[in-house]
Design a protein around this motif. Structure first.
Motif, PDB file in Angstrom:
ATOM      1  N   ALA A 280       0.845  -1.194   0.000  1.00  0.00           N
ATOM      2  CA  ALA A 280       0.000   0.000   0.000  1.00  0.00           C
ATOM      3  C   ALA A 280       0.881   1.245   0.000  1.00  0.00           C
ATOM      4  CB  ALA A 280      -0.910   0.000   1.224  1.00  0.00           C
ATOM      5  N   ALA A 281       0.326   2.362  -0.441  1.00  0.00           N
ATOM      6  CA  ALA A 281       1.107   3.601  -0.564  1.00  0.00           C
ATOM      7  C   ALA A 281       1.728   4.022   0.750  1.00  0.00           C
ATOM      8  CB  ALA A 281       0.218   4.707  -1.128  1.00  0.00           C
ATOM      9  N   PHE A 282       1.046   3.740   1.860  1.00  0.00           N
ATOM     10  CA  PHE A 282       1.556   4.193   3.159  1.00  0.00           C
ATOM     11  C   PHE A 282       2.684   3.311   3.691  1.00  0.00           C
ATOM     12  CE2 PHE A 282      -2.158   1.485   4.179  1.00  0.00           C
ATOM     13  CZ  PHE A 282      -1.540   0.511   4.950  1.00  0.00           C
ATOM     14  N   ALA A 283       2.922   2.145   3.078  1.00  0.00           N
ATOM     15  CA  ALA A 283       3.895   1.197   3.619  1.00  0.00           C
ATOM     16  C   ALA A 283       5.296   1.795   3.689  1.00  0.00           C
ATOM     17  CB  ALA A 283       3.891  -0.089   2.804  1.00  0.00           C
ATOM     18  N   ARG A 284       5.679   2.557   2.672  1.00  0.00           N
ATOM     19  CA  ARG A 284       7.030   3.133   2.633  1.00  0.00           C
ATOM     20  C   ARG A 284       7.212   4.235   3.666  1.00  0.00           C
ATOM     21  NH1 ARG A 284       6.573   4.970  -3.438  1.00  0.00           N
ATOM     22  NH2 ARG A 284       5.298   3.101  -3.348  1.00  0.00           N
ATOM     23  N   HIS A 285       6.094   4.779   4.170  1.00  0.00           N
ATOM     24  CA  HIS A 285       6.169   5.869   5.140  1.00  0.00           C
ATOM     25  C   HIS A 285       5.961   5.385   6.570  1.00  0.00           C
ATOM     26  CE1 HIS A 285       6.206   8.484   1.700  1.00  0.00           C
ATOM     27  NE2 HIS A 285       5.025   8.053   1.302  1.00  0.00           N
ATOM     28  N   ALA A 286       5.778   4.061   6.740  1.00  0.00           N
ATOM     29  CA  ALA A 286       5.650   3.521   8.092  1.00  0.00           C
ATOM     30  C   ALA A 286       6.972   3.704   8.829  1.00  0.00           C
ATOM     31  CB  ALA A 286       5.266   2.039   8.022  1.00  0.00           C
ATOM     32  N   GLU A 287       6.935   3.508  10.145  1.00  0.00           N
ATOM     33  CA  GLU A 287       8.153   3.649  10.951  1.00  0.00           C
ATOM     34  C   GLU A 287       8.422   2.353  11.701  1.00  0.00           C
ATOM     35  OE1 GLU A 287      11.534   4.878  12.158  1.00  0.00           O
ATOM     36  OE2 GLU A 287      10.300   6.182  10.873  1.00  0.00           O
ATOM     37  N   PRO A 288       9.410   1.549  11.251  1.00  0.00           N
ATOM     38  CA  PRO A 288      10.255   1.766  10.082  1.00  0.00           C
ATOM     39  C   PRO A 288       9.507   1.443   8.784  1.00  0.00           C
ATOM     40  CG  PRO A 288      10.772  -0.344  11.066  1.00  0.00           C
ATOM     41  CD  PRO A 288       9.756   0.294  11.976  1.00  0.00           C
ATOM     42  N   ALA A 289      10.108   1.831   7.647  1.00  0.00           N
ATOM     43  CA  ALA A 289       9.487   1.559   6.350  1.00  0.00           C
ATOM     44  C   ALA A 289       9.228   0.057   6.221  1.00  0.00           C
ATOM     45  CB  ALA A 289      10.390   2.051   5.222  1.00  0.00           C
ATOM     46  N   LEU A 290       8.028  -0.279   5.764  1.00  0.00           N
ATOM     47  CA  LEU A 290       7.558  -1.663   5.828  1.00  0.00           C
ATOM     48  C   LEU A 290       8.013  -2.500   4.634  1.00  0.00           C
ATOM     49  CD1 LEU A 290       5.711  -3.648   7.405  1.00  0.00           C
ATOM     50  CD2 LEU A 290       3.818  -2.852   5.949  1.00  0.00           C
ATOM     51  N   THR A 291       8.718  -3.585   4.934  1.00  0.00           N
ATOM     52  CA  THR A 291       8.961  -4.615   3.924  1.00  0.00           C
ATOM     53  C   THR A 291       7.633  -5.310   3.665  1.00  0.00           C
ATOM     54  OG1 THR A 291      11.260  -4.960   4.562  1.00  0.00           O
ATOM     55  CG2 THR A 291      10.167  -6.781   3.443  1.00  0.00           C
ATOM     56  N   THR A 292       7.312  -5.534   2.391  1.00  0.00           N
ATOM     57  CA  THR A 292       5.974  -6.040   2.077  1.00  0.00           C
ATOM     58  C   THR A 292       5.979  -6.783   0.747  1.00  0.00           C
ATOM     59  OG1 THR A 292       3.648  -5.346   1.789  1.00  0.00           O
ATOM     60  CG2 THR A 292       5.334  -3.864   0.932  1.00  0.00           C
ATOM     61  N   VAL A 293       4.908  -7.484   0.484  1.00  0.00           N
ATOM     62  CA  VAL A 293       4.716  -8.173  -0.790  1.00  0.00           C
ATOM     63  C   VAL A 293       3.888  -7.266  -1.694  1.00  0.00           C
ATOM     64  CG1 VAL A 293       3.755 -10.194  -1.947  1.00  0.00           C
ATOM     65  CG2 VAL A 293       4.807 -10.431   0.316  1.00  0.00           C
ATOM     66  N   HIS A 294       4.445  -6.928  -2.834  1.00  0.00           N
ATOM     67  CA  HIS A 294       3.717  -6.077  -3.776  1.00  0.00           C
ATOM     68  C   HIS A 294       2.732  -6.910  -4.581  1.00  0.00           C
ATOM     69  CE1 HIS A 294       2.889  -2.967  -6.756  1.00  0.00           C
ATOM     70  NE2 HIS A 294       3.065  -3.885  -7.692  1.00  0.00           N
ATOM     71  N   GLN A 295       1.472  -6.445  -4.634  1.00  0.00           N
ATOM     72  CA  GLN A 295       0.510  -7.022  -5.561  1.00  0.00           C
ATOM     73  C   GLN A 295       0.058  -5.913  -6.507  1.00  0.00           C
ATOM     74  OE1 GLN A 295      -2.904  -8.591  -3.527  1.00  0.00           O
ATOM     75  NE2 GLN A 295      -3.667  -6.598  -2.898  1.00  0.00           N
ATOM     76  N   PRO A 296      -0.052  -6.206  -7.803  1.00  0.00           N
ATOM     77  CA  PRO A 296      -0.373  -5.171  -8.788  1.00  0.00           C
ATOM     78  C   PRO A 296      -1.872  -4.892  -8.825  1.00  0.00           C
ATOM     79  CG  PRO A 296      -0.064  -7.262  -9.896  1.00  0.00           C
ATOM     80  CD  PRO A 296       0.213  -7.516  -8.428  1.00  0.00           C
ATOM     81  N   THR A 297      -2.379  -4.229  -7.785  1.00  0.00           N
ATOM     82  CA  THR A 297      -3.822  -4.102  -7.608  1.00  0.00           C
ATOM     83  C   THR A 297      -4.489  -3.346  -8.745  1.00  0.00           C
ATOM     84  OG1 THR A 297      -3.337  -4.015  -5.238  1.00  0.00           O
ATOM     85  CG2 THR A 297      -5.587  -3.563  -5.907  1.00  0.00           C
ATOM     86  N   GLY A 298      -3.882  -2.224  -9.178  1.00  0.00           N
ATOM     87  CA  GLY A 298      -4.460  -1.494 -10.293  1.00  0.00           C
ATOM     88  C   GLY A 298      -4.525  -2.331 -11.552  1.00  0.00           C
ATOM     89  N   GLU A 299      -3.457  -3.077 -11.814  1.00  0.00           N
ATOM     90  CA  GLU A 299      -3.425  -3.970 -12.972  1.00  0.00           C
ATOM     91  C   GLU A 299      -4.507  -5.037 -12.860  1.00  0.00           C
ATOM     92  OE1 GLU A 299      -2.150  -5.958 -16.496  1.00  0.00           O
ATOM     93  OE2 GLU A 299      -1.949  -3.912 -15.749  1.00  0.00           O
ATOM     94  N   MET A 300      -4.748  -5.524 -11.639  1.00  0.00           N
ATOM     95  CA  MET A 300      -5.790  -6.525 -11.445  1.00  0.00           C
ATOM     96  C   MET A 300      -7.162  -5.959 -11.834  1.00  0.00           C
ATOM     97  SD  MET A 300      -4.289  -7.974  -7.855  1.00  0.00           S
ATOM     98  CE  MET A 300      -5.769  -8.841  -7.343  1.00  0.00           C
ATOM     99  N   GLY A 301      -7.406  -4.690 -11.455  1.00  0.00           N
ATOM    100  CA  GLY A 301      -8.664  -4.064 -11.840  1.00  0.00           C
ATOM    101  C   GLY A 301      -8.819  -3.952 -13.339  1.00  0.00           C
ATOM    102  N   ARG A 302      -7.730  -3.561 -14.024  1.00  0.00           N
ATOM    103  CA  ARG A 302      -7.795  -3.448 -15.484  1.00  0.00           C
ATOM    104  C   ARG A 302      -8.014  -4.811 -16.135  1.00  0.00           C
ATOM    105  NH1 ARG A 302      -3.971   0.614 -14.218  1.00  0.00           N
ATOM    106  NH2 ARG A 302      -2.189  -0.789 -14.413  1.00  0.00           N
ATOM    107  N   ARG A 303      -7.363  -5.839 -15.584  1.00  0.00           N
ATOM    108  CA  ARG A 303      -7.547  -7.174 -16.160  1.00  0.00           C
ATOM    109  C   ARG A 303      -8.982  -7.679 -15.946  1.00  0.00           C
ATOM    110  NH1 ARG A 303      -2.708  -9.875 -17.251  1.00  0.00           N
ATOM    111  NH2 ARG A 303      -4.043 -11.376 -18.322  1.00  0.00           N
ATOM    112  N   MET A 304      -9.615  -7.295 -14.838  1.00  0.00           N
ATOM    113  CA  MET A 304     -11.013  -7.663 -14.629  1.00  0.00           C
ATOM    114  C   MET A 304     -11.897  -7.082 -15.726  1.00  0.00           C
ATOM    115  SD  MET A 304     -11.586  -7.321 -10.498  1.00  0.00           S
ATOM    116  CE  MET A 304     -13.342  -7.710 -10.631  1.00  0.00           C
TER     117      MET A 304
END
Length: 334
Positions: A280-304
């Motif tokens: 999520a957009a806020f993950a990089r601004h967490a304290e500390p910055a959050l390691t996370t699994v990226h999912q291409p959510t916008g792309e998923m919407g377009r593919r739908m």
């Protein structure tokens, strides 16, 4: 200021593709590779190209309207970044195709039955359903009435698992996240899983378990909210005070977990490493910055949208799901 409308040819020139490729993107064809599709959509945005929906609708004898149904209270879905991101992807794709998007919420069996009837009688071209929190009969009601339907997320009903849906590789993403923690020599790796009985929760829990390969599995369950993640983190610390890592099934819950760890004097990542899921957009601004699994959510919407238009335009489309790749984004928390 000029009021002349941009043309299909101008979009093709800007994107450096053929007119036919632009037409396929505008009409939602799946026969366009993702990079080319992104170039065309960007050119459409830059030029302000608007397809002549009225002419296309008349020619196709269709309404030019598709529906997006969320089976939740109207306010609740937008507490989760996923819903806003996938809606933006859907809106971008329907806009590029010159299609009107109708948004609807259902909360009860009576709502779903009434909505299925309304969608049939209003003759929408198709329906997209996002229902991640419960087994929802609406897709079956729509399919039985012949309304083209695409699901966002793997359905709970095994009979529909080979049907038309778009999802992220939740299991693979969770497995890679947990393997990353194992590679850091973490020995007591817990997880905050999503809601029981949801496919996204089950799949991310399955990936975590695959990586541990039969080792200890300290599990607590949350509801994908920050408050739910905080409550689950407190429970884990009470049960497993020696834990040194936690894979969390959503970034929202991970932020709640980070707050609890800070209150308990646990340093991240020194004492406890934390990985979320979604990017999520806020993950990089967490304290500390959050390691996370990226999912291409916008792309998923377009593919739908692409899948839905393909089904609406084809009398016998293949029932084949689309699973979008996920990838680990390493930041400061693990």
């Amino acid at each position: 200021m000029s009021t002349r409308r941009s043309t299909l040819e101008q979009v093709a020139a800007r994107a450096k593709v053929s007119r036919g490729t632009v037409s396929r993107v505008v009409n939602g064809s799946a026969r366009v590779n993702p990079r080319t599709r992104e170039s065309v959509l960007r050119a459409i945005d830059e030029l302000g190209y608007v397809p002549d929906r009225a002419a296309r609708t008349l020619a196709a004898r269709r309404t030019g309207v598709v529906a997006l149904v969320l089976s939740e209270e109207p306010g609740r879905p937008f507490e989760q970044p996923y819903f806003g991101d996938i809606l933006r992807g859907i809106n971008s794709a329907t806009g590029a195709a010159g299609i009107q998007l109708m948004l609807s919420f259902t909360r009860s069996p009576a709502d779903r039955a009434r909505l299925a009837h309304d969608l049939r009688t209003q003759r929408v071209d198709g329906v997209m359903v996002i229902s991640l929190l419960r087994q929802d009969p609406l897709p079956g009601l729509l399919a039985g009435s012949g309304v083209p339907t695409v699901l966002g997320g793997r359905p709970l009903d095994p009979a529909m698992e080979r049907g038309a849906y778009v999802d992220a590789d939740n299991t693979g993403g969770a497995r890679r996240a947990t393997e990353h923690l194992i590679g850091q020599d973490r020995r007591r790796i817990a997880t905050i899983a999503g809601l029981r009985g949801t496919t996204v929760g089950m799949d991310r829990l399955a990936g975590y378990r695959q990586a541990l390969a039969g080792g200890p599995e300290p599990v607590s369950y949350g509801d994908f909210s920050a408050a739910g993640g905080a409550a689950a983190m407190r429970e884990l610390l009470e049960r497993e005070p020696s834990l040194d890592a936690v894979f969390v099934a959503s970034d929202n819950m991970a932020v709640g977990a980070l707050r609890v760890l800070e209150r308990h004097g646990r340093r991240v990542p020194d004492d406890v490493a934390v990985i979320g899921f979604e990017d999520a957009a806020f993950a990089r601004h967490a304290e500390p910055a959050l390691t996370t699994v990226h999912q291409p959510t916008g792309e998923m919407g377009r593919r739908m949208v692409e899948m839905l238009l393909s089904r609406a335009h084809d009398t016998s489309p293949p029932d084949q799901p689309v699973i979008c790749d996920t990838g680990l984004v390493v930041r400061a928390s693990a």
